[in-house]
Scaffold this motif. Structure first.
Motif, mmCIF file in Angstrom:
data_model
loop_
_atom_site.group_PDB
_atom_site.id
_atom_site.type_symbol
_atom_site.label_atom_id
_atom_site.label_comp_id
_atom_site.label_asym_id
_atom_site.label_seq_id
_atom_site.Cartn_x
_atom_site.Cartn_y
_atom_site.Cartn_z
ATOM 1 N N PRO A 175 106.838 70.399 51.717
ATOM 2 C CA PRO A 175 105.835 70.995 50.824
ATOM 3 C C PRO A 175 106.095 72.479 50.598
ATOM 4 C CG PRO A 175 104.771 69.573 52.438
ATOM 5 C CD PRO A 175 106.224 69.692 52.847
ATOM 6 N N GLY A 176 106.017 72.899 49.358
ATOM 7 C CA GLY A 176 106.257 74.293 48.999
ATOM 8 C C GLY A 176 107.709 74.634 48.739
ATOM 9 N N ASN A 177 108.614 73.682 48.932
ATOM 10 C CA ASN A 177 110.052 73.879 48.684
ATOM 11 C C ASN A 177 110.636 75.077 49.427
ATOM 12 O OD1 ASN A 177 110.056 71.672 46.902
ATOM 13 N ND2 ASN A 177 109.307 72.993 45.256
ATOM 14 N N PRO A 178 110.495 75.101 50.763
ATOM 15 C CA PRO A 178 111.040 76.230 51.530
ATOM 16 C C PRO A 178 112.568 76.223 51.526
ATOM 17 C CG PRO A 178 110.362 74.494 53.020
ATOM 18 C CD PRO A 178 109.929 74.065 51.638
ATOM 19 N N TRP A 179 113.133 77.389 51.794
ATOM 20 C CA TRP A 179 114.586 77.505 51.843
ATOM 21 C C TRP A 179 114.988 78.629 52.783
ATOM 22 C CZ3 TRP A 179 117.113 81.479 48.535
ATOM 23 C CH2 TRP A 179 116.222 82.212 47.741
ATOM 24 N N ILE A 180 116.194 78.483 53.292
ATOM 25 C CA ILE A 180 116.798 79.534 54.100
ATOM 26 C C ILE A 180 118.006 80.053 53.334
ATOM 27 C CG2 ILE A 180 118.178 77.912 55.493
ATOM 28 C CD1 ILE A 180 117.632 79.980 57.870
ATOM 29 N N TRP A 181 118.146 81.357 53.348
ATOM 30 C CA TRP A 181 119.172 82.040 52.573
ATOM 31 C C TRP A 181 120.191 82.601 53.539
ATOM 32 C CZ3 TRP A 181 117.253 85.819 48.284
ATOM 33 C CH2 TRP A 181 118.304 86.184 47.451
ATOM 34 N N ARG A 182 121.329 81.941 53.586
ATOM 35 C CA ARG A 182 122.397 82.356 54.497
ATOM 36 C C ARG A 182 123.185 83.491 53.849
ATOM 37 N NH1 ARG A 182 124.904 79.103 58.814
ATOM 38 N NH2 ARG A 182 126.645 80.346 59.527
ATOM 39 N N ALA A 183 123.341 84.578 54.594
ATOM 40 C CA ALA A 183 123.968 85.763 54.019
ATOM 41 C C ALA A 183 125.498 85.731 54.045
ATOM 42 C CB ALA A 183 123.471 87.015 54.744
ATOM 43 N N ARG A 184 126.091 85.230 55.101
ATOM 44 C CA ARG A 184 127.550 85.276 55.237
ATOM 45 C C ARG A 184 128.022 84.103 56.068
ATOM 46 N NH1 ARG A 184 131.487 86.856 53.947
ATOM 47 N NH2 ARG A 184 132.350 88.446 55.213
ATOM 48 N N ARG A 200 114.248 69.204 58.213
ATOM 49 C CA ARG A 200 112.815 69.423 58.045
ATOM 50 C C ARG A 200 112.422 69.695 56.597
ATOM 51 N NH1 ARG A 200 114.579 70.431 62.857
ATOM 52 N NH2 ARG A 200 113.292 70.150 64.707
ATOM 53 N N GLY A 201 113.372 69.522 55.666
ATOM 54 C CA GLY A 201 113.050 69.635 54.248
ATOM 55 C C GLY A 201 113.320 70.968 53.595
ATOM 56 N N PHE A 202 114.009 71.878 54.285
ATOM 57 C CA PHE A 202 114.399 73.155 53.693
ATOM 58 C C PHE A 202 115.667 72.974 52.871
ATOM 59 C CE2 PHE A 202 111.505 74.852 56.665
ATOM 60 C CZ PHE A 202 111.382 76.229 56.527
ATOM 61 N N HIS A 203 115.809 73.751 51.820
ATOM 62 C CA HIS A 203 117.081 73.905 51.136
ATOM 63 C C HIS A 203 117.848 75.006 51.868
ATOM 64 C CE1 HIS A 203 114.873 71.839 47.990
ATOM 65 N NE2 HIS A 203 115.999 71.685 47.314
ATOM 66 N N VAL A 204 119.162 74.996 51.758
ATOM 67 C CA VAL A 204 119.996 76.064 52.293
ATOM 68 C C VAL A 204 120.737 76.670 51.112
ATOM 69 C CG1 VAL A 204 121.894 76.675 53.840
ATOM 70 C CG2 VAL A 204 120.271 74.881 54.507
ATOM 71 N N ALA A 205 120.643 77.985 50.971
ATOM 72 C CA ALA A 205 121.240 78.660 49.824
ATOM 73 C C ALA A 205 122.188 79.770 50.282
ATOM 74 C CB ALA A 205 120.149 79.242 48.940
ATOM 75 N N TYR A 206 123.168 80.062 49.422
ATOM 76 C CA TYR A 206 124.173 81.072 49.716
ATOM 77 C C TYR A 206 124.666 81.657 48.397
ATOM 78 C CZ TYR A 206 128.768 82.937 51.087
ATOM 79 O OH TYR A 206 129.860 83.740 51.292
ATOM 80 N N ALA A 207 124.743 82.976 48.334
ATOM 81 C CA ALA A 207 125.343 83.677 47.195
ATOM 82 C C ALA A 207 126.383 84.630 47.766
ATOM 83 C CB ALA A 207 124.293 84.448 46.400
ATOM 84 N N ASP A 208 127.610 84.538 47.299
ATOM 85 C CA ASP A 208 128.710 85.298 47.877
ATOM 86 C C ASP A 208 128.533 86.805 47.695
ATOM 87 O OD1 ASP A 208 131.113 85.966 49.063
ATOM 88 O OD2 ASP A 208 132.283 85.601 47.253
ATOM 89 N N ALA A 225 113.336 82.221 54.005
ATOM 90 C CA ALA A 225 113.748 82.750 55.302
ATOM 91 C C ALA A 225 115.150 83.315 55.093
ATOM 92 C CB ALA A 225 113.780 81.629 56.337
ATOM 93 N N LEU A 226 115.422 84.482 55.605
ATOM 94 C CA LEU A 226 116.739 85.103 55.468
ATOM 95 C C LEU A 226 117.504 84.935 56.772
ATOM 96 C CD1 LEU A 226 115.770 88.468 53.714
ATOM 97 C CD2 LEU A 226 116.224 86.237 52.671
#
Length: 174
Positions: free
Chosen positions: A42-51, A66-74, A106-107
């Protein structure tokens, strides 16, 4: 799946990240990745991986489960300077605006990823759910600078990313 975050909605090349769908795509002039959970929380949480994509993915995998997306931008070799902060602004707006992910991710800052995590968070405290940092670098003078005795190649890249001379870099308080 939670509305607006279906796997079919993601652009780019699809691959497998430990059993989850990973999508690699360009956004403006930088590479991005998103890993989609089997079912969004619920709420479409995500963790943003830095490196260090996929290095020690324990946290990422636990949150995907647990339903989080994992995101990364170079932001490689940009050391948290204004350029990667601008990239992260674009990526955040894209994920929130186009894909309905939570406004406050989450960062995740591991090692030198701490530079971008803390620089971005300091400019956007209202857009951060929390910070998970593992041995983060928080001062360019400690790494790659080594207080003036750092690794020559990375230190030169860092100074270039900020547009600093040696003296300016050593005086920097960011």
């Amino acid at each position: 799946l939670t509305p607006g975050v279906h796997a079919a909605d993601w652009p780019g090349k699809k691959s497998n990240f430990h059993g989850y769908a990973q999508y690699d795509f360009p956004l403006e002039d930088f590479a991005c990745r998103v890993v989609v959970p089997a079912k969004s929380a619920p709420g479409n949480p995500w963790i943003w991986r830095a490196r260090f994509w996929a290095h020690k993915p324990n946290v990422d995998l636990a949150l995907l489960e647990r339903g989080f997306h994992v995101a990364y931008a170079d932001v490689s070799n940009l050391f948290g300077s204004p350029r990667p902060v601008a990239r992260w602004n674009v990526f955040h707006d894209y994920l929130v605006g186009q894909h309905g992910l939570a406004k406050k991710p989450a960062l995740e800052g591991m090692s030198r990823g701490g530079l971008i995590v803390y620089n971005w968070a300091s400019q956007h405290p209202d857009k951060v759910a929390c910070i998970y940092a593992d041995a983060p670098v928080c001062d360019i003078k400690s790494w790659p600078g080594g207080k003036g005795k750092g690794q020559h190649g990375p230190w030169d890249l860092c100074k270039n990313a900020y547009g600093f001379t040696e003296e300016q870099a050593m005086e920097f308080r960011g």
